[in-house]
Each structure stands twice: as C-alpha cells, then as structure tokens.
Design an enzyme around this catalytic site. Structure first.
Site, PDB file in Angstrom:
ATOM      1  CE  LYS A 215     -19.817  10.008   5.908  1.00  0.00           C
ATOM      2  NZ  LYS A 215     -18.967  10.473   7.026  1.00  0.00           N
ATOM      3  CD  GLU A 221     -17.431  21.449  -4.764  1.00  0.00           C
ATOM      4  OE1 GLU A 221     -18.379  20.749  -4.314  1.00  0.00           O
ATOM      5  OE2 GLU A 221     -16.923  22.386  -4.116  1.00  0.00           O
ATOM      6  N   GLY A 277     -14.855  11.876   6.187  1.00  0.00           N
ATOM      7  CA  GLY A 277     -14.261  12.010   4.857  1.00  0.00           C
ATOM      8  C   GLY A 277     -12.740  12.013   4.888  1.00  0.00           C
ATOM      9  NE  ARG A 278     -11.391  16.201   9.566  1.00  0.00           N
ATOM     10  CZ  ARG A 278     -12.679  16.478   9.708  1.00  0.00           C
ATOM     11  NH1 ARG A 278     -13.488  16.470   8.654  1.00  0.00           N
ATOM     12  NH2 ARG A 278     -13.194  16.749  10.893  1.00  0.00           N
ATOM     13  CD  GLU A 363     -12.731  19.190   6.253  1.00  0.00           C
ATOM     14  OE1 GLU A 363     -13.291  19.939   5.440  1.00  0.00           O
ATOM     15  OE2 GLU A 363     -12.498  18.002   6.014  1.00  0.00           O
ATOM     16  CG  HIS A 394      17.406  25.071  -3.479  1.00  0.00           C
ATOM     17  ND1 HIS A 394      18.701  25.488  -3.707  1.00  0.00           N
ATOM     18  CD2 HIS A 394      17.494  23.780  -3.095  1.00  0.00           C
ATOM     19  CE1 HIS A 394      19.529  24.471  -3.494  1.00  0.00           C
ATOM     20  NE2 HIS A 394      18.820  23.421  -3.118  1.00  0.00           N
ATOM     21  CE  LYS A 514     -20.000  21.251   1.364  1.00  0.00           C
ATOM     22  NZ  LYS A 514     -20.467  19.977   1.875  1.00  0.00           N
TER      23      LYS A 514
END
Ligand code: G6Q
Length: 550
Positions: A215, A221, A277-278, A363, A394, A514
């Site tokens: 965005k 990253e 974003g999410r 978030e 399991h 950050k």
C-alpha cells in the site's frame, strides 16, 4: 446527538445497563452445564441456529440461554452497533485515529451502486481497477503477456507482508482447486533471505512475474525483497533495465514510489487509503489470486463477500451471523475470562485461514484504549489460533478437552468435498461432529466407571465437558463461500470492536518496533564501532551479533 462514533464513546462500557444486566445474568448461568441446558431445551440444537447466505451456524453448544442472547442483543443495541454499521457503509471516517473511512465493503459493492467518500462515489473507481486487473490477468493466463525474452509467464510471485501477503496466501491455498495448475504461485514476505532464496531457487526468471504489493511502497521487508528480486531478474535477463517492465508490476496507493522503483505506473494497480491492509485481499492486493483462479472466480468471491455484507447490514441481530459470533466472543472474553478462540477448519485447503484470521482479529482488536483515548477496564481482542482438523486432534485438542482453560472453538466444515477420495469425507465430518459433542457433553465419572475403569484411573479419564463451540457448515468450498467466510469474520471483528468501543482499524502497535529497527540497522552495518545507547541488554545483544556476523 452527534455521529455514531461520538454516541458510542459517551458511556463507558461497564456502566451500560446491558453490561450490568449481563454481569448479573452471568452469575446465574456460569454454573450451568451444557448437558443440563440441552436436557431442559430438547430442541436447542435446532433452535439455536441461524442460516444466511448459504452458511449454517449452530451456536447451540454455547453456554448461553435465551436470556443471554436477549441481553447480548441489548448490549449490541446500547453500544450503537446498528448505527456503527450504517456509518461504515456510508463511508464515514470511523477509523478516527487515522481519519479514514473503512470501506472494504465498497470493494465488493456491485457496479451501479454508490458509496461516497469525501464527496466522491468510489464504486466506479473500484470497478475500473477490477477491469484493469481482469485484463491483465487474462493476458497473463493466456500467455499474451510475454516476458522480456518473449516467453510466457509461468511463475507469479507476490512480494508483500502483513495485509499485503496473508490474504493472498490464504486465498491462493484456499482456492487452489480452482487455480491454473500450469502456473506456479509463490509468496515472499519475510525479510529473512531464506524466504526469497527458497521462493526463486528453481525458477526461470524469464518466465517469472513479480507482483510487488505494498500500500505504502515503503515497507522495509517488501522493498528489500523487491530489490533482491530486481537484482535476481536483471542478472538472469542480461542486465537490461527494460526487462523490469515485463517482469514487475505493482499494487499500491503510492504512484511516486512505484515509479521510483522503476515499475511503469501503467502496470500499477491502485487501491485507496480507505482499504486497511488486513481488509485488502479483495482489492488489487488480490491480483495474484485473480491470476491464479481467473477473473470470473475472483468476482464470485467478491459476490460472496457482498452477500455477507448485506446480511450483516440488514439482518436482525438475533439472526445475524457476524453479530452473533462477535457477541459470543465478547461473552466469553469479558464474562468467562477466556483468553483465546480456536478456529478449526475441517478442510485442508483452509490451512492458512487461522493465520489469516490472526492478523484480521488481533491487529484489529488488540487495543488498550477506547475511541475516546481512555484506558479500557475490560479485556479486548482475544488470541485467535488454530490448525486444520483432524491434525489438531492429535496434538493440542487435549488441552481444550481436559486442560484448565476455557477455549471457545469455531469448527468450520463443508458438506461436500472437492476431493472425493474413498470414505475420507465421511470420516472427516464424523470427527467434526464428534469433537463438538465431546467438548460440550464430556464423559462423567459414572460413565467412566461403568466402563470398568479402575478407581485410581477414573479422574484422568473424566471429560468435564461444558466447553463451548460454534459449528459453521457450508455446502462446498468455492470462491463465493470463501468470500462469505472472510466477510463473516471481518464483521464479527467489527461487532466485537464496536462493543469494546475501540478503533478496530488502526495498528499503531506495529510502529514502535519498526522505528527502533531503523535505528539499529546502521548500528549493525556500520564498519566502525557504533556508540550504542540502548539498555544494557540490547547493547550486549548488538555487540555480540557484531562480533560474530560474517
Ligand atoms: C494491516 C497492516 C499491515 C500492512 C503491512 C504492509 O492492516 O496495515 O499488516 O498490511 O504492514 O504494508 P504495506 O502494504 O504498506 O507494505
């Protein structure tokens, strides 16, 4: 009266009448066992269900009575849930700390409808970008779009992180059945070189397309991985800068940075600051999804989301799937003190769904102050986690069945499998039903004894039961049903955030780390000894790394 946001910030949650009623009511129901609730209300398993847009929600195995539901709905009303929903759909700036509208619902609004932000109808822009994505996807899928050396594209790599990665990865895995199998899709997110190296190691750069999804187009990253990809592609393509235009496209709101990177802005797919974003997997961030499953399937996914949006916007809360799920989460988090929610999809294709939901839920609702900036005096977002069934059975299910914590579970299952192999689907479904049954009803000491268990072993083999769950049944995993499930959880998160009176749409919590990383990077890279001014732990860790790094 003010805006919906102002209205909900007026009275602190614990002082609302509905909250007080729920506290009082909790005292009378906390001791009730689901065995008793089912015995007293034999049609509970039929009655405490809701069905909408093809999704069946059985919420009967929750520790609630009809009165609980009434009070939870009253709480939703007192907290202005209806008004808050309307504010979101109207494009009001309900993300108050970023002064932004919250309009993922506009991303799936049908053409011809209108949602106005800052005086402008955004729906036509959404459809213009969808059309551009459609044209591009078709060109890549048919081989019309060629790489620099004239070969068709066979590999698509999305580079992005957080909201620009988790949705695309989840959707690709979830809808793999519908994907173009002659193509390879990969996702690079982590700033760990391993992520990049493993994603490209067996690929031919002349057949590879990178979608740089960011965005802001400034995320450390993503930009680091995009530079690595650029260098990798250039090295393989004769270091010709013109090759970049054929092998890189961008999804971003930041045309300036995209151009600076060297991507032709004609190959940039736009989205807007009102898409968080999410909440962006159905925006241009979903370009890799569209290339994988094709534009028609992508639109089916959007239609599914829109159906759930309309259900959330219009259905009475008593029958409103996202509202019910959100309110039940509040009930367990704030009254029973449960800390987590387990999401357990009995569908291998949904293996990344819990990871996707972790960002969406945590978030969004991991907040410690109200919209008015006051410290909350109650718990907010629970921890979401999970794994696909039956694998979890399991491993960690032991703790859910016999541990000391109360863990509400969402079981998700599909009536029809996409891969009918032998008896497997019946066995899978038998396990879903059995787990929810075992959690709710358990096994008493008398039952264990009656099986001839020696006395000393009885306590170990008792299942207390009374462990709540929702069961969500869907006909088949399709692009449309995936869209409905995603929107179901998006709006459940919205419901929770509205009750808690928090901003579910900002994420200031990711900022500090950050900023500090930016300060530490030059300290790690500097050739001379840097003057470290952190705490003694951080200083020692940095010194130790510097002394051993290659
Ligand atoms: C999501 C967050 C966050 C964001 C990433 C990537 O809601 O905002 O996860 O998606 O930090 O950001 P960019 O898309 O700007 O690279």
């Amino acid at each position: 009266m003010g805006t919906a946001v102002e209205r909900v910030t007026n009275t602190p949650l614990p002082e609302r009448q509905a909250w007080k009623n729920l506290e009082h009511h909790y005292a009378s129901v906390k001791g009730l066992h689901l065995r008793q609730l089912f015995a007293e209300q034999p049609d509970r398993g039929k009655k405490m269900t809701a069905k909408a847009v093809g999704i069946y929600l059985d919420f009967s195995k929750n520790r609630i009575t009809d009165e609980t539901l009434k009070l939870l709905v009253q709480l939703a009303e007192e907290c202005g849930l209806r008004e808050h929903i309307d504010s979101m759909f109207r494009g009001e700036k309900i993300n108050i700390t970023e002064n932004r509208a919250v309009l993922h619902v506009a991303l799936r609004a049908p053409a011809g409808t209108s949602i106005v932000v800052d005086g402008q109808n955004v729906v036509p822009e959404v459809h213009a970008v969808l059309q551009k994505m459609t044209d591009f996807s078709n060109r890549v899928r048919t081989g019309e779009w060629k790489g620099h050396t004239g070969k068709r594209i066979r590999n698509v790599i999305n580079i992005g992180i957080g909201g620009s990665d988790l949705g695309p990865v989840m959707a690709y895995e979830a809808l793999k059945h519908y994907s173009e199998r002659s193509m390879t899709f990969r996702f690079i997110s982590n700033v760990d070189g391993t992520d990049f190296a493993e994603a490209v190691r067996d690929l031919d750069a002349s057949e590879t397309l990178f979608i740089v999804s960011s965005k802001t187009f400034t995320t450390l990253e993503t930009m680091t991985n995009a530079q690595a990809a650029r260098a990798w592609a250039l090295a393989a393509l004769g270091n010709d800068p013109k090759s970049i235009a054929k092998h890189f496209v961008a999804v971003s709101t930041n045309a300036k940075e995209v151009a600076k990177f060297g991507i032709d802005t004609a190959n940039m797919f736009e989205f807007w600051d009102w898409v968080g974003g999410r909440y962006s997997m159905d925006s241009a961030i979903g370009l890799s999804t569209m290339i994988a499953i094709g534009p028609d399937n992508f639109r089916q996914m959007l239609n599914g989301m829109h159906e759930m949006d309309e259900h959330f916007r219009t259905a009475p809360f008593e029958q409103n799937l996202p509202a019910l799920m959100g309110l039940l989460t509040v009930w367990y988090s704030n009254f029973f003190g449960s800390e987590t929610v387990a999401v357990l999809p009995y569908e291998q294709y949904l293996k990344r769904f819990p990871a996707y939901l972790q960002q969406l839920t945590m978030e969004s609702n991991g907040k410690h102050v109200t919209l008015a900036g006051n410290q909350v005096t109650y718990q907010t977002g629970p921890i979401y986690w999970g794994e696909p069934g039956t694998n979890g059975q399991h491993s960690f299910y032991q703790l859910i069945h016999q541990g000391t914590r109360l863990i509400p579970c969402d079981f998700i299952a599909f009536m029809k499998t996409l891969n009918p192999v032998g008896r497997q689907h019946d066995l899978l479904m038998a396990n879903v039903f059995a787990q929810a049954e075992a959690l709710a009803f358990g096994k008493t000491a008398e039952q264990v004894k009656a099986e001839g268990t020696p006395d000393w072993l009885v306590p170990h083999r008792v299942f207390e039961g009374n462990r709540p769950s929702n069961t969500i049944l869907v006909e088949r995993l399709t692009p449309s049903s995936l869209g409905k499930l995603v929107a179901l959880y998006e709006h459940s998160v919205f419901t929770q955030g509205t009750i808690w009176g928090i901003d579910s749409f900002d994420q200031w919590g990711v900022e500090l780390g950050k900023v500090l990383a930016q300060r530490i990077i030059p300290e790690l890279e500097s050739p001379g000894e840097p003057k470290l001014q952190h705490d003694s732990s951080t200083n020692t860790l940095i010194e130790s790394y510097r002394s051993q790094k290659e």
